[in-house]
Design an enzyme around this catalytic site. Structure first.
Site, PDB file in Angstrom:
ATOM      1  N   HIS A   1     -20.484  40.132 -33.173  1.00  0.00           N
ATOM      2  CA  HIS A   1     -21.520  39.198 -32.693  1.00  0.00           C
ATOM      3  C   HIS A   1     -21.575  39.151 -31.161  1.00  0.00           C
ATOM      4  O   HIS A   1     -21.941  38.135 -30.589  1.00  0.00           O
ATOM      5  CB  HIS A   1     -21.290  37.775 -33.223  1.00  0.00           C
ATOM      6  CG  HIS A   1     -21.067  37.682 -34.691  1.00  0.00           C
ATOM      7  ND1 HIS A   1     -22.051  37.353 -35.575  1.00  0.00           N
ATOM      8  CD2 HIS A   1     -19.948  37.899 -35.448  1.00  0.00           C
ATOM      9  CE1 HIS A   1     -21.554  37.340 -36.810  1.00  0.00           C
ATOM     10  NE2 HIS A   1     -20.287  37.674 -36.764  1.00  0.00           N
TER      11      HIS A   1
ATOM     12  N   SER B   1     -34.510  51.577  -7.534  1.00  0.00           N
ATOM     13  CA  SER B   1     -35.705  50.774  -7.687  1.00  0.00           C
ATOM     14  C   SER B   1     -36.574  50.994  -6.469  1.00  0.00           C
ATOM     15  O   SER B   1     -36.084  51.223  -5.362  1.00  0.00           O
ATOM     16  CB  SER B   1     -35.310  49.307  -7.789  1.00  0.00           C
ATOM     17  OG  SER B   1     -36.351  48.489  -7.333  1.00  0.00           O
TER      18      SER B   1
ATOM     19  N   LYS C   1     -30.143  48.789  -6.774  1.00  0.00           N
ATOM     20  CA  LYS C   1     -30.127  48.969  -8.226  1.00  0.00           C
ATOM     21  C   LYS C   1     -29.573  50.313  -8.688  1.00  0.00           C
ATOM     22  O   LYS C   1     -29.807  51.339  -8.066  1.00  0.00           O
ATOM     23  CB  LYS C   1     -31.557  48.811  -8.779  1.00  0.00           C
ATOM     24  CG  LYS C   1     -32.156  47.443  -8.596  1.00  0.00           C
ATOM     25  CD  LYS C   1     -31.485  46.356  -9.412  1.00  0.00           C
ATOM     26  CE  LYS C   1     -31.712  46.516 -10.878  1.00  0.00           C
ATOM     27  NZ  LYS C   1     -33.100  46.371 -11.299  1.00  0.00           N
TER      28      LYS C   1
ATOM     29  N   GLU D   1     -31.820  53.483 -21.495  1.00  0.00           N
ATOM     30  CA  GLU D   1     -32.954  52.674 -21.952  1.00  0.00           C
ATOM     31  C   GLU D   1     -33.997  53.529 -22.673  1.00  0.00           C
ATOM     32  O   GLU D   1     -34.580  53.107 -23.670  1.00  0.00           O
ATOM     33  CB  GLU D   1     -33.611  51.967 -20.760  1.00  0.00           C
ATOM     34  CG  GLU D   1     -32.765  50.850 -20.152  1.00  0.00           C
ATOM     35  CD  GLU D   1     -33.389  50.311 -18.871  1.00  0.00           C
ATOM     36  OE1 GLU D   1     -33.291  51.016 -17.840  1.00  0.00           O
ATOM     37  OE2 GLU D   1     -33.979  49.228 -18.905  1.00  0.00           O
TER      38      GLU D   1
END
Lengths: 491, 491, 491, 491
Positions: free
Chosen positions: C142, C263, C269, C276
């Site tokens: 979880h 970025s 970043k 992704e």
């Protein structure tokens, strides 16, 4: 072990439709009487029998023995009052238009509830946003710290997403709340029925005219489940954030004890099971949508039995979405924030780098790409962008010289300005373009959203009221039509 | 063989976005100038450079070398006019808001075309309906002959379904035509930008306010592909009917030669390939919807790279739906009906049985269920329900006696009434309840639908016009802002 | 703007099929010659012409003008060598069996590559596991800290999942590598063709016998995309963990610079874009699966044009899955672990609570549920389960008395045993049941998995080899059949 | 109205798992005793209590009050025999491994049934094929008459498709029948459990080793529902054909009365509702697949509550597929063919055109394309390709002269050969390539398929037998372990 007969049933869906079916029967019979198609005494018998059938006992014990809810009601009625009279209820009607009508009546009630629930969730998000108009947190892109922001800004974003869900569901409502009743099998009927009258008695906004269209289409189901899919997607994103935030690593929130479970083997666990289930049930609603689309694809007109299989998916998607919104609403309401940890994390990861680059652009008149490159070098060197403006300026000068041949301090950048850029709260305040996280904007949006919500609540209440008034009228007509003869009987 | 870099590209989508991206760049630069954020001479350089970049050559040859269309434009600009000026175009903006804006601009144009195309299809359906207001055909439920109907009634049903598609797409348009520009990475910006101004210049109806919402949401994509899915489902049903109707067994229609293909091995074939492809591509659009939902599920805020993968699916679903509507429109326009065969088939399969049962109810005052049972027996015995009212009445009497102990002829049923019930045209005419196939209703619906279509066409034209006017203003502003200095330069 | 003709094309798919189509043509012609169906000189002309057609130029410039790749090849051939001879290539064959065969040939090659790629990923996971057989990390359920574990255990779990993907893809291969060639339109042919011979020349394992089945089925496509969907699901889970682990909050791994992007607006970043995109493209493959299922549903036998629309989805799913496995393999290979942070986090959150409860069960002979309750109380009181066995024992005694009326220290629990339970490394070592994270088990699994991988690699190589040998034979036959006459001509 | 607690339940799934859960409990307890982890007397108490719990009453009345089936059993046990003993059943185990094991045990039983059912369907298809080895029918491509074929050929095609379904389901079985038991929460356990022993007692083929993998994966669910999706797709295609064939226009078959329904309004209807529902429920299974995929996507390891939501979809897909195969089997068994109409239609639409073109190729040595063009002209002119070879040859000569400058009768084509080509039965017989509809091939395939089916039946029976034997052993062990003390008690 399923029998052959089981295969043709969809009992759960039929139970769901029962109350709606009762209403449709009543409205149809009232209209048949008003148009003189049925006689007074027949109508009295039918309406009184319907009243008798209308019970939990019928749903649990009689209904399961029949092919579907429509057949069940009619068969029991014929058993009770004879075919001579009971058989007449079906005059000028078919199962095809009846089921299409019942689905719309049943769905409409659920949908009104879901829409109200969405508004309650919006209200909770606004409340949490208002309470956290000063709560600094890291803002993320790609799950990486990007720029600092305010928790209120984050939750206002969700409130706006759910506001669009409200509007989408309201549009879906419009497609649902039209009456197919009277289309019969698909070719309407030769009896002089009054479709506008039954539509009115059932609280529909209008008649779905073309009788072939009326029994063939389930586009309103695709439409409303698509809306659920969008709504659940939004819920799943918020659920995901709650799961992340309540992890030991993030530690941003504490989910209320009612929405966590322990472990059978690990006594220390606080598992965000409810958030996980919302996330998972999003997939369930996607599945319902895919099922309904696949079922409806390439069906020739008009009615095909395939359409029966649409209803259980509609039911499942509706119940799942309703419960998920409601659970999320309470979970958000009781969410405790760990503001300290949020604020601490807002410092981590050079979240003010963008602001620093922007400051260099503004103050030292350097193109954005160059400022970006200078700050990027600084970050790569591991210079902490925390508080020491002097040190940072000196480093910036070094890198700026490499890129542009000139120190930034020679172009107007000062320690004070660097310090201002590095200050998280100031940095956020500067982001005061429309819709940004600056307090002025947050306050404006909070006010506007609350006002919108009041208007939206009124809209849904007016829909609810209109339906309720019609159904009241229907009940009055039913009572009147049943009572007259009773009186006569007494005399 | 794909390289690592290929993996991060979505070239087709980037090409699609190019023109929109150009517009967004222009509007942003015009606004930056109006707000005094950029200097006159910089703006002139940037706008002239954008003009130069705006070419097919750029799309085919420069674009593919860069990570995405936004990077491509900016990089080429910096190459052309130097980072000092070229780097400033990006001031107060991020790829996150830019791409969200470009998608909306590009999609909006396609959507306006699709909506117009849907209306053209409606117009063709109405034309065919009007031309076939006397064309009798069998109506089907479960692909079994049910009752006779009129071809006009059938096509009016489709016209109504596509009218709802029109309205759904119009709603989707509302969610699309709002401006995320100025949201920057997700936290808006510290530059004094004017989001309303860029929204206006780009023809948006309003600003999508919350900056985190603005870059995070793709709900408008889910929404519009859901609308396509509904639209394609309707198209697939019509396509299925055309396939069935053009089979040798049905032989109801002849699909125009442009929309059939031959076989490489079977010289006699007239394969309805276009109808089959419309049916198949419905599945393609479902796939796009499922992909986008799965991608968006459980994404934490704000922007994640996953969202890039949404765009190619949007593109595919949009192009597929657009082309499918357009193909269907022309196929319907050129569809030839075999009226003779339709009329012949309308006689087959006891399609008047319902009417006969209804007549028994009305004329002999027998409950519907009983009448149904009597006619059912008749049908099972294989009595032809064609023309001989006398013979049919005699048979009916036999069965009625069994069921009710009394002949129907004793209850008021006459040979003449039976004959009337068995007459297909008369039977259809009697179905004159609202939305039924009786001629009066067909005429009324035809008139009303045509009138609706005129209104709907105006609505979509007004949307189109509003966007066009804004984009014209943008171009004027661009020219003005570029010209002023040019003039100065000349002086 | 799409034209009517565009609608019927699927150009990308046709380009993909071109090389396979060439092979199928060659095998067919060789067999026709061997069976004496075509004459020597005709075969020479055809084979030489095929050789000429086989070029990139043809694919890019000629192919797009025709309806499909099969038509393109035949039409160009007829143009080149006349219909008299060129028209004969198609003898005893149809587009229906040809396309079904070409898809299988093209897919087979891609699938062999994907399977090898999966094995390379397994190898990298095993390498990382081996290198991290001592790397302690928190194990999650979880997304909450549950029990401490070893990184090797975690990556071995993925290696096992991908091993199952290997086997599933191998099964899919079996269904794919059978030959539909010779089924013609669906009824095979009256020419005395030899289906076994063409199957052999094309490297198929056998003939797909029933000719109607052979052209109608696309079950192998559903099967293989289902395998991809499972594979992508596994990849998406690993990608998700990499995204989480590379967040600032987790900070467990550093993704290699090749697999992150910066970025445009935030210079600091390190976005895990590749992970992704793997996650997102999982949705793309789901979409392909859903599309293919919807397309194939309820298609009557035999071939329908709908099946054409299956191929682009197969292509998309195949390319996407292939690239995703390959990207993941390199990303895993170059993943740097932050072992220190992992070890630190393994201490957080009472991960040894389960072990402590188990120890109480074993040592103090208390039922598991009671031990669980005692430890649960301890955790709720916020007692740190770190190192001080004495303090912990004392607390445990207090709670045990409450639950059982007796101190645990009176039942045999000692400070030493408590300390052992609280020691993470010892705790993990005790988990030495089969498949557990104890070092002995990890070593055993590592050895077994490596050995399995060697076997699996050999299996896939043998498949590859067998196909290659057949295609070599085909080329030899083609050359021989083309050469013999040439020689004769020379003489 | 759902309560918060309802949201966390999946009662239907829990009821489904109950029997499996009982078995898992027993096997676990037997092993704990064998390994000396639990004492004799505790084991006796636990086993006797389990025996008591094992009742319909428990499932209907106790189970619904608990969070899940596992909790229900344990809680009731603790209530019955006290926590001291009852609490020990859970030693060395977690809900995570228990549920994963129970799902596999429950699914395995259903799957064995489905596989047997698929084989029964294959048997029925072979029977119908055998009975119709002389039944001529039109073969279709694009739902257009293409070439004549034999009904046996058509049904043999389906039998082959379902044979592949058999094999796919057998593979799925392999992935399912492995034991996750003993993996505990994900890190296995410190108790000296014997995972091989519980696996053996439960009839598993092996242990799913890695304990993290064992509780995290649901790939076997994706795998088996993918197999169902393929199976249902095949069923839906056959269902579609039955629907078409039983339409008035085709009139090829009469579906047995048990599988049609009447209409409430149209007494003459024989609606193929069962076939329609099979077609529709195909969409339901697709929905389940999509739901499960979406749920599993991007879940980090190890167990997440999301996995609970997988089980109801597995249950739904399993029950739906099982019932659909079974319904189809009986519907096929009782299907009556209208051979006369089939034969009549086989003449319609120039189905022998291909054969005629092939004959021209063979006999007149004309290239296929040219022959195709000649016959195509003939067809376009509307010449009936029925019986008059002389007339046809004369027409062919005319068109051949146009195309080639030479009559076909001058190239060797004779009236007799034309007549042979036009004869449907002869034409079919000539299609004797492997897998074609010629009688020799049909007979060969029938024999081979029957023989395969015998082998396949044996294989599934051996699996069933192996599981049964293990479960018998388990029951024996349970009885022995419970009896020993009972005996002692008696003494």
């Amino acid at each position: 072990m399923q029998t052959r007969k089981d295969y043709i049933l969809s009992l759960e869906a039929d139970k769901w439709l029962f109350q709606a079916d009762m209403l449709v029967d009543k409205a149809h019979v009232v209209m048949l009487r008003e148009k003189g198609i049925l006689k007074k005494r027949d109508v009295v018998a039918i309406l009184n029998c319907l009243d008798k059938i209308n019970s939990d006992y019928f749903v649990e014990h009689a209904l399961p023995s029949y092919e579907d809810v429509h057949t069940a009601i009619e068969s029991v009625m014929i058993k009770e009052i004879g075919e001579d009279i009971g058989g007449k209820m079906h005059t000028g009607r078919s199962r095809n238009d009846k089921v299409a009508t019942s689905i719309r009546v049943a769905l409409r009630a659920e949908l009104l509830d879901i829409i109200k629930s969405v508004n309650e969730l919006r209200a909770e998000l606004l409340k949490q946003a208002k309470a956290n108009i000063d709560t600094v947190m890291p803002g993320y892109t790609h799950l990486q710290h990007a720029q600092p922001t305010i928790f209120a800004h984050h939750f206002l974003a969700y409130a706006d997403a759910f506001a669009r869900d409200f509007w989408r569901l309201m549009s879906a409502y419009e497609y649902i709340n039209v009456s197919p009743l009277g289309a019969a099998a698909f070719a309407s009927t030769g009896f002089p029925i009054d479709r506008e009258r039954t539509a009115k008695l059932l609280g529909f906004d209008s008649v779905l005219e073309n009788s072939m269209d009326a029994v063939s289409t389930r586009d309103f189901v695709i439409d409303v489940i698509s809306c659920y899919a969008n709504l659940m997607t939004n819920l799943s994103r918020l659920a995901e954030e709650i799961i992340l935030w309540s992890s030991s690593e993030f530690n941003f929130v504490r989910v209320h004890a009612e929405y966590v479970t322990g472990s059978s083997i690990m006594p220390q666990k606080r598992n965000p099971d409810y958030a996980e289930l919302i996330r998972a049930r999003t997939g369930t609603v996607y599945g319902s949508l895919m099922a309904v689309l696949s079922i409806c694809k390439a069906l020739p007109y008009s009615y095909n039995r395939d359409l029966q299989e649409v209803t259980p998916h509609l039911l499942q998607a509706t119940k799942t979405s309703a419960a998920s919104v409601s659970v999320m609403k309470s979970m958000v309401e009781k969410l405790e924030l760990n503001k300290e940890e949020m604020a601490k994390q807002a410092q981590v990861g050079f979240t003010t780098a963008t602001e620093l680059a922007d400051t260099i652009v503004r103050e030292a008149n350097v193109p954005f790409r160059t400022a970006h490159a200078i700050v990027s070098d600084l970050v790569k060197e591991g210079v902490a962008l925390k508080d020491n403006g002097k040190a940072v300026l000196s480093e910036l000068d070094t890198f700026a010289t490499r890129h542009t041949g000139k120190k930034l301090s020679k172009r107007g950048l000062t320690e004070k300005k660097v310090n201002r850029a590095l200050n998280i709260k100031l940095s956020i305040e500067r982001h005061n373009a429309k819709g940004g996280p600056a307090k002025r904007e947050l306050r404006r949006m909070l006010r506007a959203r609350k006002s919108d919500l009041v208007t939206d609540d009124k809209l849904i209440e007016s829909k609810d009221y209109k339906v309720g008034r019609s159904l009241d009228e229907l009940e009055r007509e039913v009572k009147r039509k049943a009572r007259i003869i009773k009186v006569k009987k007494q005399s």
